[in-house]
Design an enzyme around this catalytic site. Structure first.
Site, mmCIF file in Angstrom:
data_model
loop_
_atom_site.group_PDB
_atom_site.id
_atom_site.type_symbol
_atom_site.label_atom_id
_atom_site.label_comp_id
_atom_site.label_asym_id
_atom_site.label_seq_id
_atom_site.Cartn_x
_atom_site.Cartn_y
_atom_site.Cartn_z
ATOM 1 N N ASP A 240 -18.664 45.728 6.548
ATOM 2 C CA ASP A 240 -18.308 45.942 5.537
ATOM 3 C C ASP A 240 -17.993 44.606 4.921
ATOM 4 O O ASP A 240 -19.243 44.174 3.847
ATOM 5 C CB ASP A 240 -18.022 44.280 6.575
ATOM 6 C CG ASP A 240 -16.136 42.382 6.217
ATOM 7 O OD1 ASP A 240 -15.452 43.561 6.336
ATOM 8 O OD2 ASP A 240 -17.352 42.095 5.933
ATOM 9 N N GLU B 108 -17.082 49.546 3.684
ATOM 10 C CA GLU B 108 -15.296 49.066 2.940
ATOM 11 C C GLU B 108 -15.665 48.331 1.754
ATOM 12 O O GLU B 108 -16.553 47.854 1.732
ATOM 13 C CB GLU B 108 -14.867 48.004 3.950
ATOM 14 C CG GLU B 108 -14.151 47.913 3.774
ATOM 15 C CD GLU B 108 -13.233 46.293 4.500
ATOM 16 O OE1 GLU B 108 -12.257 45.749 4.536
ATOM 17 O OE2 GLU B 108 -14.641 44.842 4.306
HETATM 18 C C1 BGC Z 1 -12.689 42.868 6.512
HETATM 19 C C2 BGC Z 1 -11.723 41.457 7.339
HETATM 20 C C3 BGC Z 1 -12.740 40.078 6.791
HETATM 21 C C4 BGC Z 1 -13.504 40.302 5.505
HETATM 22 C C5 BGC Z 1 -14.248 39.211 5.217
HETATM 23 C C6 BGC Z 1 -13.159 42.913 5.732
HETATM 24 O O1 BGC Z 1 -12.536 42.894 4.304
HETATM 25 O O2 BGC Z 1 -12.014 44.220 7.128
HETATM 26 O O3 BGC Z 1 -11.437 41.207 8.720
HETATM 27 O O4 BGC Z 1 -12.025 39.065 6.345
HETATM 28 O O5 BGC Z 1 -14.058 41.554 5.032
HETATM 29 O O6 BGC Z 1 -15.917 39.455 5.896
#
Ligand code: BGC
Length: 514
Positions: free
Chosen positions: A201, A271
């Site tokens: 994440d 991500e």
């Molecule tokens: C996740 C979100 C989350 C954020 C903070 C992201 O990009 O996909 O759902 O709120 O990270 O962890």
């Protein structure tokens, strides 16, 4: 030609656990619920599943605020439930990816609870603690992605701490080797339990060696364009190398890759975002780092025209053609659902939603690299725009409502049988988010049994996809062409050149060997 790794062509089905299937009648999805639906997922023909966080958490950001990375949140079940889930997934030939949040944890995590007590406890340096400026203000102009400042005052230490999201999501200090070691232990814990990979994440928000903390510069290109930019001063700043995407982050990606390599055939998908997203993705996937990054180009909040789709694809492909180092997605738990969002920019009415959704699914699974399909995309679920403000759950949406509806619109519970209470999601009186009435006409098990459904057509398409060498044996594609209403490209392997045409006038895809 060497065989590709499984993840280089994988179709990955994303599950938002809170909204998949409730098995104990509390109105909240859980792990046994997911296990009970794995046959449905396997029937679709995807290769893997990715489950959003289910670890212990106060659920302020619905699991992206972890208070124990190595245990299961009570509402979702137990470690034994997880073991059952992974065993059944593997029996069905599905790989399992889980969602690790390395940049921040919950303020309820024992690490933060200890760290916040004093300036000299054993975890004192596990977070970013900074003295106030002489006038008492925060050390930099950094803003939180969810609104407000990225710094919150801690009276016990008389210092500010950093959080790129909610104040209850303090950023871990990755400059501290003990923090990195604690997180690689987390990776080992889950690899030992058999997981096949991680979605990592928000890795661009990992903060490492940031002192001395520098102000972000203003973003000269900022335009108060479509949502969510309109709502967020965050987008008025440039972030790279001050607040985000600092070079020191790569110590993290190298450490995680080292652990993944010890276990063999694993997949790390990061991500991330950046002022220059291509550069950030290339940096994160350099040799010895993450395997792939999750590409945001197709996830635009307000949707994309055909021209914009072409640019979005070309831009990503130009940087990664010939490799499987990127993952495309049209939908996830953070943006409005694609079937609805894409109608207006393509000049289509709601009656075209099913045909459009199928076309988008085919398009994304014909691009190079892996693809993430979000629960409900296979059913052409529409985005749910009528959740009453007093039933909203997403903290980001609540902050900016009613102008901005946040992310609940794509997070309502799955529905399985049109005629069952709560669409078969739960037998509770109320569910954590309301059931979308509009989804009942395309409930999952009903659609899986209906020959003319998007589910059936997509599952047939995925079977066909597996037989095409150009799609499965190489990650090479030509430049994009086609009329103003078409996206055309060739996928190329040693054995086959396959011309793929996606027509947004007729809403059909056609394929031809050339
Ligand atoms: C996740 C979100 C989350 C954020 C903070 C992201 O990009 O996909 O759902 O709120 O990270 O962890």
């Amino acid at each position: 030609m060497a065989d590709l790794q499984w993840w280089e062509t994988a179709v990955i089905y994303q599950i938002y656990p809170r909204s998949y299937q409730d098995s104990n009648s509390d109105g909240i999805g859980d792990l046994p619920g997911i296990t009970s639906r794995l046959d449905y997922i396997a029937g679709l023909g995807v290769d893997a599943i990715w489950i959003s966080p289910f670890f212990k958490s106060p659920q302020k950001d619905f699991g992206y605020d972890v208070s124990d990375y190595c245990d299961i949140h009570d509402e979702y079940g137990t470690l034994e439930d997880f073991d059952d889930l992974i065993a059944r997934a593997h029996e069905l030939g599905l790989r399992l990816m889980i969602d690790i949040v390395p940049a921040h944890c919950s303020d309820q995590h024992i690490w933060f609870q200890e760290s916040r007590q004093s300036r000299d406890n054993p975890k004192a340096d596990w977070f970013h603690w900074v003295d106030p400026m002489p006038d008492g203000s925060a050390p930099t102009n950094w803003l939180s992605f969810f609104g407000g400042r990225a710094w919150t005052w801690e009276p016990l230490r008389q210092q500010y701490y950093l959080h790129n999201f909610l104040a209850s999501q303090p950023n871990l200090n990755h400059a501290n080797p003990d923090v990195r070691a604690a997180l690689t232990d987390v990776a080992r814990f889950w690899f030992d339990r058999g997981v096949d990979g991680f979605r990592l994440d928000a890795v661009h928000t990992i903060n490492g060696d940031v002192a001395p903390y520098q102000d972000n510069l203003a973003n000269p290109k900022f335009e108060p364009g479509p949502l969510p930019q309109q709502q967020q001063p965050f987008f008025r700043q440039l972030h790279d190398s001050a607040q985000l995407n600092q070079p020191a982050i790569q110590k993290f990606s190298e450490a995680f890759r080292g652990v993944a390599d010890e276990y063999g055939d694993k997949f790390l998908m990061g991500e991330l975002h950046g002022d220059d997203p291509v550069l950030a993705s290339q940096t994160f996937t350099a040799p010895g780092r993450l395997h792939a990054t999750y590409n945001f180009n197709l996830l635009a909040w307000a949707g994309l025209t055909v021209d914009e789709l072409k640019n979005a694809i070309s831009d990503a492909v130009a940087a990664f053609n010939g490799t499987g180092r990127l993952t495309f997605a049209f939908s996830n738990h953070d943006v409005p659902r694609s079937g609805t969002r894409q109608l207006a920019p393509l000049g289509l009415g709601q009656e075209h939603q099913e045909a459009l959704q199928l076309l988008l699914l085919k398009l994304e699974t014909c691009l190079i690299g892996s693809t993430c399909v979000y629960q409900g995309e296979e059913l052409a679920f529409e985005d749910v725009q009528d959740i009453p403000v007093d039933q909203m759950q997403d903290p980001w949406g609540i902050e900016f409502a009613p102008a901005f509806l946040g992310r609940d619109t794509c997070r309502t519970p799955m529905v399985w049988k049109a005629t069952a209470p709560n669409g078969g999601f739960s037998s509770a009186n109320t569910t954590w988010l309301p059931i979308a009435k509009g989804h009942l006409k395309r409930a999952a098990l009903d659609e899986a049994a209906r020959p003319a459904s998007v589910y059936t057509a997509f599952s047939e398409f995925l079977k066909w996809r597996k037989t095409q060498p150009a799609l499965m044996q190489a990650n090479q594609m030509s430049d994009l062409s086609g009329t103003a209403k078409q996206i055309v490209f060739d996928r190329i392997s040693e054995q086959q050149t396959l011309r793929c045409c996606f027509d947004f006038e007729t809403l059909t895809a056609s394929f031809e060997e050339v």
